[in-house]
Design a protein around this motif. Structure first.
Motif, PDB file in Angstrom:
ATOM      1  N   MET A   1     -11.334 -26.394  42.384  1.00  0.00           N
ATOM      2  CA  MET A   1     -11.544 -25.042  42.870  1.00  0.00           C
ATOM      3  C   MET A   1     -12.077 -24.204  41.722  1.00  0.00           C
ATOM      4  O   MET A   1     -11.629 -24.320  40.585  1.00  0.00           O
ATOM      5  CB  MET A   1     -10.235 -24.471  43.399  1.00  0.00           C
ATOM      6  CG  MET A   1     -10.316 -23.029  43.861  1.00  0.00           C
ATOM      7  SD  MET A   1     -11.495 -22.638  45.160  1.00  0.00           S
ATOM      8  CE  MET A   1     -10.880 -23.558  46.516  1.00  0.00           C
ATOM      9  N   ILE A   2     -13.027 -23.332  42.033  1.00  0.00           N
ATOM     10  CA  ILE A   2     -13.606 -22.416  41.057  1.00  0.00           C
ATOM     11  C   ILE A   2     -13.318 -20.988  41.511  1.00  0.00           C
ATOM     12  O   ILE A   2     -13.533 -20.653  42.672  1.00  0.00           O
ATOM     13  CB  ILE A   2     -15.122 -22.620  40.933  1.00  0.00           C
ATOM     14  CG1 ILE A   2     -15.433 -24.038  40.460  1.00  0.00           C
ATOM     15  CG2 ILE A   2     -15.730 -21.582  39.982  1.00  0.00           C
ATOM     16  CD1 ILE A   2     -16.898 -24.398  40.537  1.00  0.00           C
ATOM     17  N   VAL A   3     -12.821 -20.163  40.597  1.00  0.00           N
ATOM     18  CA  VAL A   3     -12.596 -18.749  40.880  1.00  0.00           C
ATOM     19  C   VAL A   3     -13.498 -17.958  39.939  1.00  0.00           C
ATOM     20  O   VAL A   3     -13.508 -18.183  38.722  1.00  0.00           O
ATOM     21  CB  VAL A   3     -11.124 -18.345  40.687  1.00  0.00           C
ATOM     22  CG1 VAL A   3     -10.945 -16.858  40.928  1.00  0.00           C
ATOM     23  CG2 VAL A   3     -10.235 -19.142  41.628  1.00  0.00           C
ATOM     24  N   TYR A   4     -14.268 -17.047  40.528  1.00  0.00           N
ATOM     25  CA  TYR A   4     -15.228 -16.225  39.793  1.00  0.00           C
ATOM     26  C   TYR A   4     -14.891 -14.758  40.023  1.00  0.00           C
ATOM     27  O   TYR A   4     -14.709 -14.334  41.162  1.00  0.00           O
ATOM     28  CB  TYR A   4     -16.647 -16.526  40.288  1.00  0.00           C
ATOM     29  CG  TYR A   4     -17.704 -15.606  39.731  1.00  0.00           C
ATOM     30  CD1 TYR A   4     -18.252 -15.838  38.479  1.00  0.00           C
ATOM     31  CD2 TYR A   4     -18.165 -14.516  40.460  1.00  0.00           C
ATOM     32  CE1 TYR A   4     -19.232 -15.003  37.968  1.00  0.00           C
ATOM     33  CE2 TYR A   4     -19.143 -13.679  39.955  1.00  0.00           C
ATOM     34  CZ  TYR A   4     -19.676 -13.932  38.705  1.00  0.00           C
ATOM     35  OH  TYR A   4     -20.640 -13.097  38.198  1.00  0.00           O
ATOM     36  N   ALA A   5     -14.801 -13.991  38.951  1.00  0.00           N
ATOM     37  CA  ALA A   5     -14.517 -12.560  39.071  1.00  0.00           C
ATOM     38  C   ALA A   5     -15.529 -11.773  38.255  1.00  0.00           C
ATOM     39  O   ALA A   5     -15.969 -12.220  37.188  1.00  0.00           O
ATOM     40  CB  ALA A   5     -13.110 -12.254  38.574  1.00  0.00           C
ATOM     41  N   GLU A   6     -15.890 -10.622  38.782  1.00  0.00           N
ATOM     42  CA  GLU A   6     -16.718  -9.666  38.049  1.00  0.00           C
ATOM     43  C   GLU A   6     -15.929  -8.374  37.927  1.00  0.00           C
ATOM     44  O   GLU A   6     -15.402  -7.873  38.912  1.00  0.00           O
ATOM     45  CB  GLU A   6     -18.033  -9.378  38.771  1.00  0.00           C
ATOM     46  CG  GLU A   6     -19.069 -10.434  38.598  1.00  0.00           C
ATOM     47  CD  GLU A   6     -20.422 -10.046  39.175  1.00  0.00           C
ATOM     48  OE1 GLU A   6     -20.677  -8.853  39.447  1.00  0.00           O
ATOM     49  OE2 GLU A   6     -21.223 -10.968  39.374  1.00  0.00           O
ATOM     50  N   CYS A   7     -15.865  -7.847  36.709  1.00  0.00           N
ATOM     51  CA  CYS A   7     -15.135  -6.615  36.440  1.00  0.00           C
ATOM     52  C   CYS A   7     -16.049  -5.658  35.689  1.00  0.00           C
ATOM     53  O   CYS A   7     -16.638  -6.030  34.669  1.00  0.00           O
ATOM     54  CB  CYS A   7     -13.906  -6.891  35.579  1.00  0.00           C
ATOM     55  SG  CYS A   7     -12.765  -8.087  36.262  1.00  0.00           S
ATOM     56  N   THR A   8     -16.143  -4.425  36.190  1.00  0.00           N
ATOM     57  CA  THR A   8     -16.926  -3.399  35.522  1.00  0.00           C
ATOM     58  C   THR A   8     -15.974  -2.413  34.869  1.00  0.00           C
ATOM     59  O   THR A   8     -14.985  -1.996  35.477  1.00  0.00           O
ATOM     60  CB  THR A   8     -17.845  -2.679  36.531  1.00  0.00           C
ATOM     61  OG1 THR A   8     -18.708  -3.654  37.114  1.00  0.00           O
ATOM     62  CG2 THR A   8     -18.688  -1.610  35.851  1.00  0.00           C
ATOM     63  N   PHE A   9     -16.276  -2.067  33.631  1.00  0.00           N
ATOM     64  CA  PHE A   9     -15.423  -1.173  32.852  1.00  0.00           C
ATOM     65  C   PHE A   9     -16.219   0.027  32.352  1.00  0.00           C
ATOM     66  O   PHE A   9     -17.400  -0.087  32.036  1.00  0.00           O
ATOM     67  CB  PHE A   9     -14.839  -1.900  31.635  1.00  0.00           C
ATOM     68  CG  PHE A   9     -13.859  -2.969  31.974  1.00  0.00           C
ATOM     69  CD1 PHE A   9     -12.516  -2.675  32.113  1.00  0.00           C
ATOM     70  CD2 PHE A   9     -14.275  -4.274  32.158  1.00  0.00           C
ATOM     71  CE1 PHE A   9     -11.600  -3.666  32.426  1.00  0.00           C
ATOM     72  CE2 PHE A   9     -13.369  -5.273  32.477  1.00  0.00           C
ATOM     73  CZ  PHE A   9     -12.030  -4.964  32.611  1.00  0.00           C
ATOM     74  N   PHE A  10     -15.526   1.159  32.257  1.00  0.00           N
ATOM     75  CA  PHE A  10     -16.044   2.376  31.652  1.00  0.00           C
ATOM     76  C   PHE A  10     -15.330   2.551  30.324  1.00  0.00           C
ATOM     77  O   PHE A  10     -14.096   2.483  30.267  1.00  0.00           O
ATOM     78  CB  PHE A  10     -15.798   3.569  32.576  1.00  0.00           C
ATOM     79  CG  PHE A  10     -16.172   4.896  31.982  1.00  0.00           C
ATOM     80  CD1 PHE A  10     -17.480   5.184  31.666  1.00  0.00           C
ATOM     81  CD2 PHE A  10     -15.197   5.850  31.728  1.00  0.00           C
ATOM     82  CE1 PHE A  10     -17.825   6.404  31.109  1.00  0.00           C
ATOM     83  CE2 PHE A  10     -15.525   7.073  31.180  1.00  0.00           C
ATOM     84  CZ  PHE A  10     -16.850   7.351  30.865  1.00  0.00           C
ATOM     85  N   ILE A  11     -16.097   2.773  29.255  1.00  0.00           N
ATOM     86  CA  ILE A  11     -15.537   2.905  27.906  1.00  0.00           C
ATOM     87  C   ILE A  11     -15.819   4.330  27.432  1.00  0.00           C
ATOM     88  O   ILE A  11     -16.836   4.596  26.795  1.00  0.00           O
ATOM     89  CB  ILE A  11     -16.165   1.874  26.950  1.00  0.00           C
ATOM     90  CG1 ILE A  11     -16.130   0.476  27.565  1.00  0.00           C
ATOM     91  CG2 ILE A  11     -15.453   1.890  25.596  1.00  0.00           C
ATOM     92  CD1 ILE A  11     -17.015  -0.530  26.884  1.00  0.00           C
ATOM     93  N   PRO A  12     -14.930   5.279  27.721  1.00  0.00           N
ATOM     94  CA  PRO A  12     -15.226   6.691  27.464  1.00  0.00           C
ATOM     95  C   PRO A  12     -15.380   7.054  25.991  1.00  0.00           C
ATOM     96  O   PRO A  12     -16.122   7.975  25.658  1.00  0.00           O
ATOM     97  CB  PRO A  12     -14.042   7.436  28.085  1.00  0.00           C
ATOM     98  CG  PRO A  12     -12.956   6.437  28.183  1.00  0.00           C
ATOM     99  CD  PRO A  12     -13.612   5.099  28.322  1.00  0.00           C
ATOM    100  N   MET A  13     -14.720   6.368  25.094  1.00  0.00           N
ATOM    101  CA  MET A  13     -14.754   6.731  23.683  1.00  0.00           C
ATOM    102  C   MET A  13     -15.949   6.144  22.940  1.00  0.00           C
ATOM    103  O   MET A  13     -16.198   6.507  21.794  1.00  0.00           O
ATOM    104  CB  MET A  13     -13.468   6.286  22.991  1.00  0.00           C
ATOM    105  CG  MET A  13     -12.224   6.894  23.619  1.00  0.00           C
ATOM    106  SD  MET A  13     -12.310   8.668  23.751  1.00  0.00           S
ATOM    107  CE  MET A  13     -11.287   9.124  22.400  1.00  0.00           C
ATOM    108  N   ALA A  14     -16.693   5.242  23.563  1.00  0.00           N
ATOM    109  CA  ALA A  14     -17.830   4.614  22.871  1.00  0.00           C
ATOM    110  C   ALA A  14     -18.980   5.606  22.749  1.00  0.00           C
ATOM    111  O   ALA A  14     -19.462   6.131  23.734  1.00  0.00           O
ATOM    112  CB  ALA A  14     -18.279   3.369  23.628  1.00  0.00           C
ATOM    113  N   ALA A  15     -19.402   5.843  21.515  1.00  0.00           N
ATOM    114  CA  ALA A  15     -20.515   6.755  21.251  1.00  0.00           C
ATOM    115  C   ALA A  15     -21.746   6.004  20.757  1.00  0.00           C
ATOM    116  O   ALA A  15     -22.742   6.620  20.413  1.00  0.00           O
ATOM    117  CB  ALA A  15     -20.098   7.802  20.233  1.00  0.00           C
TER     118      ALA A  15
END
Length: 92
Positions: A1-15
């Motif tokens: 079995m293969i499990v695939y996940a996509e996660c999107t993140f917001f990085i507020p402190m990154a300048a």
């Protein structure tokens, strides 16, 4: 079995991309070292405050693969430097 996940993140402190990559490298390395998953940035490589990560786990059972991916996602979510804005999980 293969499990695939996509996660999107917001990085507020990154300048800058350098700051983003610092957070990203730290978390991807921790995830790889803690769980039996593959992880890579798959989108938003040139944006300072966004990233999308793909995680993949394989196992002989759906439950084992899903458990490993879910644990890795919890670790990623625990980082106070970013917040998850979207997540999808698929089974193959």
């Amino acid at each position: 079995m293969i499990v695939y996940a996509e996660c999107t993140f917001f990085i507020p402190m990154a300048a800058s991309l350098k700051e983003k990559r610092s957070v990203l490298k730290s978390m991807t390395d921790r995830t790889k070292n803690s769980y039996n998953v593959s992880i890579a940035e798959i989108d938003h490589q040139n944006l300072w405050q966004r990233t999308t990560l793909a995680l993949v786990a394989t196992a002989s059972s759906k439950d084992a693969a899903e458990r490993e991916v879910r644990r890795a996602i919890r670790l990623l979510e625990s980082n106070p430097e970013w917040e998850m804005t979207q997540m999808t999980v698929d089974f193959y």
